[in-house]
Scaffold this motif. Structure first.
Motif, PDB file in Angstrom:
ATOM      1  N   TYR A 128       0.124   3.562   1.771  1.00 17.91           N
ATOM      2  CA  TYR A 128      -0.949   3.379   2.752  1.00 17.91           C
ATOM      3  C   TYR A 128      -0.641   2.344   3.821  1.00 17.91           C
ATOM      4  O   TYR A 128      -1.346   2.243   4.810  1.00 17.91           O
ATOM      5  CB  TYR A 128      -2.235   2.962   2.018  1.00 17.91           C
ATOM      6  CG  TYR A 128      -2.601   3.831   0.838  1.00 17.91           C
ATOM      7  CD1 TYR A 128      -2.668   3.294  -0.454  1.00 17.91           C
ATOM      8  CD2 TYR A 128      -2.854   5.186   1.002  1.00 17.91           C
ATOM      9  CE1 TYR A 128      -2.996   4.092  -1.548  1.00 17.91           C
ATOM     10  CE2 TYR A 128      -3.172   5.992  -0.094  1.00 17.91           C
ATOM     11  CZ  TYR A 128      -3.242   5.436  -1.364  1.00 17.91           C
ATOM     12  OH  TYR A 128      -3.562   6.222  -2.450  1.00 17.91           O
ATOM     13  N   TYR A 145      -0.735  -0.853   3.137  1.00 18.45           N
ATOM     14  CA  TYR A 145      -1.392  -2.097   2.688  1.00 18.45           C
ATOM     15  C   TYR A 145      -1.541  -2.037   1.166  1.00 18.45           C
ATOM     16  O   TYR A 145      -1.499  -0.965   0.560  1.00 18.45           O
ATOM     17  CB  TYR A 145      -2.758  -2.290   3.352  1.00 18.45           C
ATOM     18  CG  TYR A 145      -3.650  -1.075   3.351  1.00 18.45           C
ATOM     19  CD1 TYR A 145      -3.632  -0.166   4.415  1.00 18.45           C
ATOM     20  CD2 TYR A 145      -4.496  -0.808   2.276  1.00 18.45           C
ATOM     21  CE1 TYR A 145      -4.430   0.956   4.426  1.00 18.45           C
ATOM     22  CE2 TYR A 145      -5.290   0.318   2.268  1.00 18.45           C
ATOM     23  CZ  TYR A 145      -5.261   1.192   3.349  1.00 18.45           C
ATOM     24  OH  TYR A 145      -6.049   2.331   3.350  1.00 18.45           O
ATOM     25  N   LYS A 185      -7.469   4.982   4.545  1.00 15.23           N
ATOM     26  CA  LYS A 185      -8.019   4.502   5.837  1.00 15.23           C
ATOM     27  C   LYS A 185      -8.374   3.034   5.642  1.00 15.23           C
ATOM     28  O   LYS A 185      -9.319   2.694   4.914  1.00 15.23           O
ATOM     29  CB  LYS A 185      -9.244   5.312   6.207  1.00 15.23           C
ATOM     30  CG  LYS A 185      -8.988   6.812   6.291  1.00 15.23           C
ATOM     31  CD  LYS A 185     -10.305   7.589   6.455  1.00 15.23           C
ATOM     32  CE  LYS A 185     -10.119   9.055   6.105  1.00 15.23           C
ATOM     33  NZ  LYS A 185     -10.875   9.463   4.899  1.00 15.23           N
ATOM     34  N   PHE A 186      -7.655   2.161   6.344  1.00 10.88           N
ATOM     35  CA  PHE A 186      -7.769   0.721   6.081  1.00 10.88           C
ATOM     36  C   PHE A 186      -9.210   0.228   6.189  1.00 10.88           C
ATOM     37  O   PHE A 186      -9.691  -0.519   5.344  1.00 10.88           O
ATOM     38  CB  PHE A 186      -6.882  -0.077   7.033  1.00 10.88           C
ATOM     39  CG  PHE A 186      -6.972  -1.569   6.825  1.00 10.88           C
ATOM     40  CD1 PHE A 186      -7.749  -2.359   7.679  1.00 10.88           C
ATOM     41  CD2 PHE A 186      -6.326  -2.162   5.753  1.00 10.88           C
ATOM     42  CE1 PHE A 186      -7.866  -3.717   7.459  1.00 10.88           C
ATOM     43  CE2 PHE A 186      -6.443  -3.536   5.536  1.00 10.88           C
ATOM     44  CZ  PHE A 186      -7.206  -4.306   6.389  1.00 10.88           C
ATOM     45  N   GLU A 187      -9.906   0.710   7.236  1.00 11.71           N
ATOM     46  CA  GLU A 187     -11.282   0.231   7.438  1.00 11.71           C
ATOM     47  C   GLU A 187     -12.151   0.501   6.214  1.00 11.71           C
ATOM     48  O   GLU A 187     -13.003  -0.319   5.858  1.00 11.71           O
ATOM     49  CB  GLU A 187     -11.894   0.909   8.677  1.00 11.71           C
ATOM     50  CG  GLU A 187     -11.525   0.212   9.979  1.00 11.71           C
ATOM     51  CD  GLU A 187     -11.620  -1.312   9.860  1.00 11.71           C
ATOM     52  OE1 GLU A 187     -10.616  -2.019  10.103  1.00 11.71           O
ATOM     53  OE2 GLU A 187     -12.706  -1.812   9.432  1.00 11.71           O
ATOM     54  N   LEU A 188     -11.918   1.636   5.558  1.00 11.78           N
ATOM     55  CA  LEU A 188     -12.743   2.018   4.400  1.00 11.78           C
ATOM     56  C   LEU A 188     -12.243   1.361   3.108  1.00 11.78           C
ATOM     57  O   LEU A 188     -12.956   1.288   2.109  1.00 11.78           O
ATOM     58  CB  LEU A 188     -12.738   3.536   4.244  1.00 11.78           C
ATOM     59  CG  LEU A 188     -13.382   4.314   5.395  1.00 11.78           C
ATOM     60  CD1 LEU A 188     -13.196   5.819   5.205  1.00 11.78           C
ATOM     61  CD2 LEU A 188     -14.852   3.972   5.539  1.00 11.78           C
ATOM     62  N   ASP A 189     -11.000   0.892   3.125  1.00 13.45           N
ATOM     63  CA  ASP A 189     -10.412   0.283   1.918  1.00 13.45           C
ATOM     64  C   ASP A 189     -10.360  -1.242   2.009  1.00 13.45           C
ATOM     65  O   ASP A 189      -9.945  -1.910   1.069  1.00 13.45           O
ATOM     66  CB  ASP A 189      -8.966   0.793   1.735  1.00 13.45           C
ATOM     67  CG  ASP A 189      -8.911   2.255   1.357  1.00 13.45           C
ATOM     68  OD1 ASP A 189      -9.914   2.789   0.843  1.00 13.45           O
ATOM     69  OD2 ASP A 189      -7.849   2.876   1.600  1.00 13.45           O
ATOM     70  N   ARG A 190     -10.793  -1.783   3.128  1.00 14.47           N
ATOM     71  CA  ARG A 190     -10.624  -3.233   3.386  1.00 14.47           C
ATOM     72  C   ARG A 190     -11.117  -4.085   2.212  1.00 14.47           C
ATOM     73  O   ARG A 190     -10.487  -5.055   1.805  1.00 14.47           O
ATOM     74  CB  ARG A 190     -11.392  -3.608   4.665  1.00 14.47           C
ATOM     75  CG  ARG A 190     -11.328  -5.065   5.043  1.00 14.47           C
ATOM     76  CD  ARG A 190     -12.334  -5.392   6.134  1.00 14.47           C
ATOM     77  NE  ARG A 190     -11.992  -4.755   7.400  1.00 14.47           N
ATOM     78  CZ  ARG A 190     -11.203  -5.304   8.315  1.00 14.47           C
ATOM     79  NH1 ARG A 190     -10.659  -6.485   8.065  1.00 14.47           N
ATOM     80  NH2 ARG A 190     -10.956  -4.698   9.452  1.00 14.47           N
ATOM     81  N   ASP A 191     -12.238  -3.681   1.613  1.00 12.82           N
ATOM     82  CA  ASP A 191     -12.826  -4.522   0.547  1.00 12.82           C
ATOM     83  C   ASP A 191     -12.000  -4.478  -0.740  1.00 12.82           C
ATOM     84  O   ASP A 191     -12.140  -5.350  -1.611  1.00 12.82           O
ATOM     85  CB  ASP A 191     -14.271  -4.080   0.239  1.00 12.82           C
ATOM     86  CG  ASP A 191     -14.352  -2.637  -0.229  1.00 12.82           C
ATOM     87  OD1 ASP A 191     -13.663  -1.786   0.375  1.00 12.82           O
ATOM     88  OD2 ASP A 191     -15.069  -2.353  -1.197  1.00 12.82           O
ATOM     89  N   GLU A 224     -12.345  -8.161  -2.383  1.00 14.46           N
ATOM     90  CA  GLU A 224     -13.564  -8.962  -2.138  1.00 14.46           C
ATOM     91  C   GLU A 224     -14.251  -9.345  -3.452  1.00 14.46           C
ATOM     92  O   GLU A 224     -15.063 -10.267  -3.482  1.00 14.46           O
ATOM     93  CB  GLU A 224     -14.565  -8.141  -1.319  1.00 14.46           C
ATOM     94  CG  GLU A 224     -14.306  -8.129   0.154  1.00 14.46           C
ATOM     95  CD  GLU A 224     -15.350  -7.318   0.927  1.00 14.46           C
ATOM     96  OE1 GLU A 224     -15.081  -6.973   2.078  1.00 14.46           O
ATOM     97  OE2 GLU A 224     -16.435  -7.018   0.339  1.00 14.46           O
ATOM     98  N   LYS A 247     -19.270   2.858  -1.286  1.00 10.18           N
ATOM     99  CA  LYS A 247     -18.013   2.581  -0.562  1.00 10.18           C
ATOM    100  C   LYS A 247     -16.914   3.521  -1.050  1.00 10.18           C
ATOM    101  O   LYS A 247     -16.109   4.010  -0.274  1.00 10.18           O
ATOM    102  CB  LYS A 247     -17.603   1.122  -0.768  1.00 10.18           C
ATOM    103  CG  LYS A 247     -18.492   0.146  -0.003  1.00 10.18           C
ATOM    104  CD  LYS A 247     -17.912  -1.261  -0.026  1.00 10.18           C
ATOM    105  CE  LYS A 247     -18.750  -2.180   0.826  1.00 10.18           C
ATOM    106  NZ  LYS A 247     -17.977  -2.900   1.858  1.00 10.18           N
ATOM    107  N   ALA A 289     -15.175   6.479   1.241  1.00  2.19           N
ATOM    108  CA  ALA A 289     -13.715   6.547   1.409  1.00  2.19           C
ATOM    109  C   ALA A 289     -13.191   7.945   1.061  1.00  2.19           C
ATOM    110  O   ALA A 289     -12.101   8.330   1.493  1.00  2.19           O
ATOM    111  CB  ALA A 289     -13.044   5.510   0.523  1.00  2.19           C
TER     112      ALA A 289
END
Lengths: 113, 86
Positions: free
Chosen positions: A42, A44, A55-61, A67, A107, A111
């Motif tokens: 991915y 990251y 998709k980084f934005e959806l996996d950021r947490d 988090e 979330k 995703a």
């Protein structure tokens, strides 16, 4: 970079922030390998024990450290995947717990797309 | 006797790996689905199944007959295996 190199790179950085690795080195190296696999997939290091979307934005947490690490270590003594542990678990005063998923399922569903 | 144990797992997850090793140590057959290897509709379809079994959509999700164990809980898994004569 392989699992051992990633381990040696991250351990001092995270210890300086007060986060301790699981004393079970074999398990930690497995988790490092999972992080490296996800980095390759991915771009990251998504949590190896969660299904990333890519998709980084959806996996950021759930990009490691996720988090949920701090509240999970505080409440249970380990993060969800078992990479980071409390001092009690690190020092063998508490066994490694099974940590329930703290991430809101919405979330995970978002995703999935 | 078909394996009535199903492990929904991620290939990168150490808990999933430990759960499978546990079953293998006990020579208990099981089916495993690595959801991270699935894509598109197949992944969505399997995730729908997992969600009905485990609303948190976490892994491993282990199904033994009509029972579900979320996470690798060694003692719980052992008790369940013994109760269905495995």
């Amino acid at each position: 970079m392989d699992a051992q190199e990633l381990f040696e790179k991250l351990a001092p950085l995270q210890a300086a922030k007060g986060f301790h690795f699981n004393p079970d080195t074999a398990m930690v190296l497995d988790l490092m390998a999972g992080l490296l696999t996800n980095k390759e997939r991915y771009g990251y290091m998504a949590c190896p024990c969660r299904l990333a979307s890519g998709k980084f934005e959806l996996d950021r947490d759930v990009v490691c450290p996720c988090e949920y690490r701090a509240p999970d270590v505080a409440e249970y003594g380990a993060c969800f995947c078992g990479l980071y542990v409390s001092e009690a678990v690190r020092d063998g005063r508490q066994p490694l717990p099974v940590v329930p998923e703290r991430r809101p399922v919405e979330k995970t569903l978002a995703a999935l797309g | 006797m078909s394996a009535d144990i199903k492990v929904y797992a991620l290939s990168t997850c150490v808990h999933c790996k430990h759960a499978k090793e546990f079953l293998e140590e006990k020579h208990i057959p099981y089916d495993c689905v690595h959801v991270d290897y699935l894509t598109g509709e197949e992944r969505t379809k399997i995730m729908d199944i997992v969600r009905k079994l485990n609303p948190a959509l976490s892994f491993p999700t282990i199904v033994i007959g009509d029972k579900v164990i979320v996470g690798f809980r060694r003692d719980e898994l052992l008790t369940m295996l013994e109760s269905c004569g495995k």
